[in-house]
Motif scaffolding. Sequence first.
Motif, PDB file in Angstrom:
ATOM      1  N   ARG A 122      -4.656   1.530 -18.557  1.00 12.41           N
ATOM      2  CA  ARG A 122      -3.475   1.789 -19.696  1.00 12.41           C
ATOM      3  C   ARG A 122      -2.750   2.867 -18.914  1.00 12.41           C
ATOM      4  O   ARG A 122      -1.450   3.089 -19.452  1.00 12.41           O
ATOM      5  N   ILE A 123      -3.352   3.942 -18.187  1.00 13.28           N
ATOM      6  CA  ILE A 123      -2.547   4.998 -17.973  1.00 13.28           C
ATOM      7  C   ILE A 123      -1.996   5.180 -16.372  1.00 13.28           C
ATOM      8  O   ILE A 123      -3.308   4.811 -15.590  1.00 13.28           O
ATOM      9  N   PRO A 124      -0.786   5.039 -15.794  1.00 13.77           N
ATOM     10  CA  PRO A 124      -0.560   5.026 -14.603  1.00 13.77           C
ATOM     11  C   PRO A 124      -1.116   6.322 -13.926  1.00 13.77           C
ATOM     12  O   PRO A 124      -0.176   7.178 -14.318  1.00 13.77           O
ATOM     13  N   ILE A 125      -2.022   6.408 -13.214  1.00 13.42           N
ATOM     14  CA  ILE A 125      -2.710   7.724 -12.700  1.00 13.42           C
ATOM     15  C   ILE A 125      -3.127   7.354 -11.180  1.00 13.42           C
ATOM     16  O   ILE A 125      -3.714   6.506 -11.037  1.00 13.42           O
ATOM     17  N   GLY A 126      -3.140   8.523 -10.523  1.00 13.95           N
ATOM     18  CA  GLY A 126      -3.637   8.582  -9.334  1.00 13.95           C
ATOM     19  C   GLY A 126      -5.037   8.874  -8.972  1.00 13.95           C
ATOM     20  O   GLY A 126      -5.917   9.454 -10.048  1.00 13.95           O
ATOM     21  N   ILE A 127      -5.724   8.779  -8.032  1.00 12.89           N
ATOM     22  CA  ILE A 127      -7.315   9.119  -7.708  1.00 12.89           C
ATOM     23  C   ILE A 127      -7.426  10.447  -7.978  1.00 12.89           C
ATOM     24  O   ILE A 127      -8.436  11.081  -8.682  1.00 12.89           O
TER      25      ILE A 127
ATOM     26  N   ASN B  28      -7.091   3.116  -2.260  1.00  6.27           N
ATOM     27  CA  ASN B  28      -5.879   2.298  -1.658  1.00  6.27           C
ATOM     28  C   ASN B  28      -4.901   1.767  -2.597  1.00  6.27           C
ATOM     29  O   ASN B  28      -4.234   0.993  -2.437  1.00  6.27           O
ATOM     30  N   PHE B  29      -5.048   2.260  -3.994  1.00 10.92           N
ATOM     31  CA  PHE B  29      -4.107   1.905  -4.827  1.00 10.92           C
ATOM     32  C   PHE B  29      -3.198   2.796  -5.110  1.00 10.92           C
ATOM     33  O   PHE B  29      -3.654   4.015  -5.238  1.00 10.92           O
ATOM     34  N   LYS B  30      -1.897   2.716  -5.044  1.00 15.18           N
ATOM     35  CA  LYS B  30      -0.885   3.742  -5.547  1.00 15.18           C
ATOM     36  C   LYS B  30      -0.731   3.233  -7.003  1.00 15.18           C
ATOM     37  O   LYS B  30      -0.187   2.109  -7.387  1.00 15.18           O
ATOM     38  N   PRO B  31      -0.476   4.322  -8.128  1.00 22.19           N
ATOM     39  CA  PRO B  31      -0.107   3.943  -9.263  1.00 22.19           C
ATOM     40  C   PRO B  31       1.046   3.202  -9.526  1.00 22.19           C
ATOM     41  O   PRO B  31       0.982   2.099 -10.357  1.00 22.19           O
ATOM     42  N   GLU B  32       2.195   3.305  -8.718  1.00 19.53           N
ATOM     43  CA  GLU B  32       3.429   2.587  -8.865  1.00 19.53           C
ATOM     44  C   GLU B  32       3.353   1.287  -8.788  1.00 19.53           C
ATOM     45  O   GLU B  32       4.109   0.306  -8.863  1.00 19.53           O
ATOM     46  N   ASN B  33       2.157   1.075  -7.801  1.00 23.37           N
ATOM     47  CA  ASN B  33       2.212  -0.438  -7.052  1.00 23.37           C
ATOM     48  C   ASN B  33       0.967  -1.164  -7.810  1.00 23.37           C
ATOM     49  O   ASN B  33       0.429  -2.154  -7.277  1.00 23.37           O
TER      50      ASN B  33
END
Length: 1017
Positions: free
Chosen positions: A786-791, A823-828
């Motif tokens: 639910r929340i776009p967030i980085g590691i 390996n994931f970016k929040p925006e992608n």
Amino acid sequence: MYLNCHSFHSLRYGTIPLQELIAEAILHGIKAMALTDINTVTGIYDFIKACAKEKIKPLIGMEFRCNHQFRYIGLAQNAEGLAEMNVFLTEHNFSGETLPLRAPEFKSVFVIYTLENAPEVLRKNEFIGIRPEEVSRLFTSEHKDKIAQMVVLQPVTFRTKIEYNLHKILRAIDTNIILSKLTESDHCKISDVMQPVESLLPFYEKYPEIIINTQKIIDSCHFEYEFGIPRNKKFYTESRQEDLEKLTELAWEGFEKRYGNENIEAKARVKKELKVIDELEFSGYFLITWDIIQYSNSQRFMHIGRGSGANSIIAYCLGITDICPIELDLYFERFLNLNRKTPPDFDIDWSWQERNVILEYIFKKYGKDHVAFCGTNVEFKYRSIYREVGKVFGLPKEELDILAKNPETLHPTNKIVKLVQQYGFMMQKYPNQRSMHACGILISEEPITNYTPLEMPPKGFPIVLFDMHIAEEIGFEKFDILSQRGIGHIDDSVKLIMKNRGIKVDIRNTSISKDEAVCNSYLAKGHTIGCFYIESPAMRGLLRRLNCDNYKILVAASSIIRPGVAQSGMMKEYIFRHNNPTQFEYFHEVFREHLGETYGIMVYQEDVIKIAQHYGGLPAPDGDILRRAMSGKGRSLEALQKVKDNFFASCAQKGHPLELSQEIYRQIESFAGYSFCKAHSASYAVESYQSLYLKVNYPVEFMTAVINNQGGFYRTEVYVHEARMSGGTVHNPCVNKSEYQTTLYGTDIYLGFMHIQSLESKTAHLIEEDRNKNGDYLSLEDFINRIPIGIESIKTLIFIGAFRFTGKTKNQLLVIASLLLNNFKPENRNLKLLQEPVKEYKLPTLERSVFEDAFDEIELLSFPVSCTVFDILQTKHRGDVMAKDLVKYHKKQVRMLAYLISRKHVPTKKGTMYFGTWIDHEGTYFDTAHFPDSLEKYPFQGGGCYLLLGNVEVDYHFPTITITKMAKMPFIPDPRYMDAKDQYRTQNQIKEDISLTHRKPYPSEHEINLPRHRMKF
């Protein structure tokens, strides 16, 4: 012949202070000159007055520039011309559009271009300025036909070669380049100096028309300004009479609410004040202030009215203030009297969260063309000067740091540094930039652009281009609209109490809090952490020394804690007399009768008026002249001398011995400069009681509100500690319980996301918003979905324990987060992938030390929550004595283990000392004194716990330990790290509060110079 003179108000361009520019004109015999500072009129009013004294004709104008490029000079033919230029510049300041290459069609302004930028066709009011060195170019045919519209142009920017160099340094600072990169177009010409007219005119002798045109402009400009005329909005209604009727009606309505109908003394005071207010034509000022308060009340905002305005019973009846002037014997003459030509003074505070709403109302109600903030000149400051000038000379950052952080005696001695010091010294007190006054608002009768252009700073409210002193000189009375966090504490507490307990507290009703019995017992013990104005270590110590248990003592304490009073030694004398009322004599019976409340000491500014009136026989308005003149606010030495003469004449007439009168006048002179307005102190005391009442009766809600308003004197950690001591259970942030601010559920306090140092504000707000919209987070996976967030942000939330509701350990959560987000970016992020069921991995069980959480908390919050700092010490020793028992150890040595809360730097005649504030492991506060000899051997080593050895001194109920030895105690090794070099790193993040004082040392008892016995005759 001087139509283009710059003072140092041409920011980062002119080098000549205004008065010195006038002196330069006198030196060269100049009879008329124009002040044309760049895009400002800051100096014109002082310029007009100074020129009038020296019989120089002042011409008023501006030099218009855009992006450092000269456009044209404007000279006002009259007041309408100044207004035209002000409106023109204001429009461009607000819109951000570049100034046009050609001036608009001004009706009452002469416009002067240079040869390089003059338009092909000139209007009737437009001219081309010709410098002496340019005269030879007039032989060419392209310029001959324009001689009829040419004038002498001899700009003035500097006086000497050194000032020319200073000008270039200022230009380099302004354009943010090093000195060697300046081009000729960046700075003025070497010829921009003033010289006698006789030296200037020969350059133009072949072109007499140029001289004639210049003189015509000088003769045609007639800008006159009448000082001493009120410029504020005249009436709240339509006329002076209607204003008086409205004010009278409101005053008597308020009188009935405040006093009933039987108070004869109050009735007489109302009648007297209404008469003076009308005679001074200030009814409109009172009504506008009342109108602002009415709007505030309609929004259910809390306000505090203070300042000398609290001396007025009319202000009390109108609800502007909550101070009864009769109860405290406050003199209206301190606020307004017929001798006082300067404006009255209301300081009105709102919560920092609500002030902008009030400002928007004022601008909307009274019109954007008539309202603006007062400006202020921000000068080049000591440290910034060396950085700015050093940068211009190309010094690297390391050297700039050395120059800025060390006194001159420790600076390197090379040639460049000497130049930096030389020009830095010259720039001291030079204006550097314009800014907004903290609180002063002007509301004008005429459009405010009749007096000044306006600028729009980032805060979004327009400012005038002069400061409060000039505003007062030219007839403006400012309205002081302030904000403070103390009101935020009170306001938010009341809202939290309603939300958490369902109890409505009418905190505006000061009768429930002022002088309340339990509050008074807290005051006397100094249990005031979080309370407005009375929470600092110095104030808590003073409250205990005075055993302060009532309103009037608190009013006095609020005054004597002020730096000036303490510096004079009067605080020490007041404490002595308060605790030893039989060990001094009143200097005269008048002192007993009128200063008995303060033991014969002139603590308040009103006391000066009282003694002048009742001992000296002067009328109260003359006493106020005495007070103002001695405090540096009265500008007329002649008026002071007259009142002084009257004082001694009146004393003689009353039969007082001359020697006695001279000593009393000396005391008045001594006290007047530092004494504090009693009404101001009383306003502070009322607000202190309001916050203390909430602390006493609703401690958890109050401390939560203090935390959410970002504290007061201390760092957040101290208020979290106080909340825990008040019965609250403090929890780390939780994604399902916490909000951006700290939240309260019963007595459970969940720290807000705002306190997590490495969490972005945007993410913190989003967590709360999504939860409110879509419900609680079900798991870590649900949260990530639910929340776009980085590691890194996820790790931060895991380490602070924000997912403890899942029942998984931090180590398990870290593994899950890595599997999901690496390996994931929040925006992608591929949301579809994340929405698939997460595989159940068999996670290893990793052993975790019980203290790892504490070190995580120190790293992310700067203080531990899951345990106390004492729990992570290597030593189990907790001291031989607890703080609560210190009063029993007077003159005895004690050893204590304590956590450092704050320390205050204090200069003494023997060097620097510190006062420390600490808590023991029971959470109780106590104080220490660290003298220079002790500090030399046992200095402070940053925040943390210390073992303290010292001798207890109980000074009027208040124990202080004079430290002889101390040592910082180490924490256990940080169990999160294996490498020894990292295991003690985290404890360095523990904070302390440090306050620095640059005052002179306090006087010794024999230096106080206040006799405790009557003079013998």
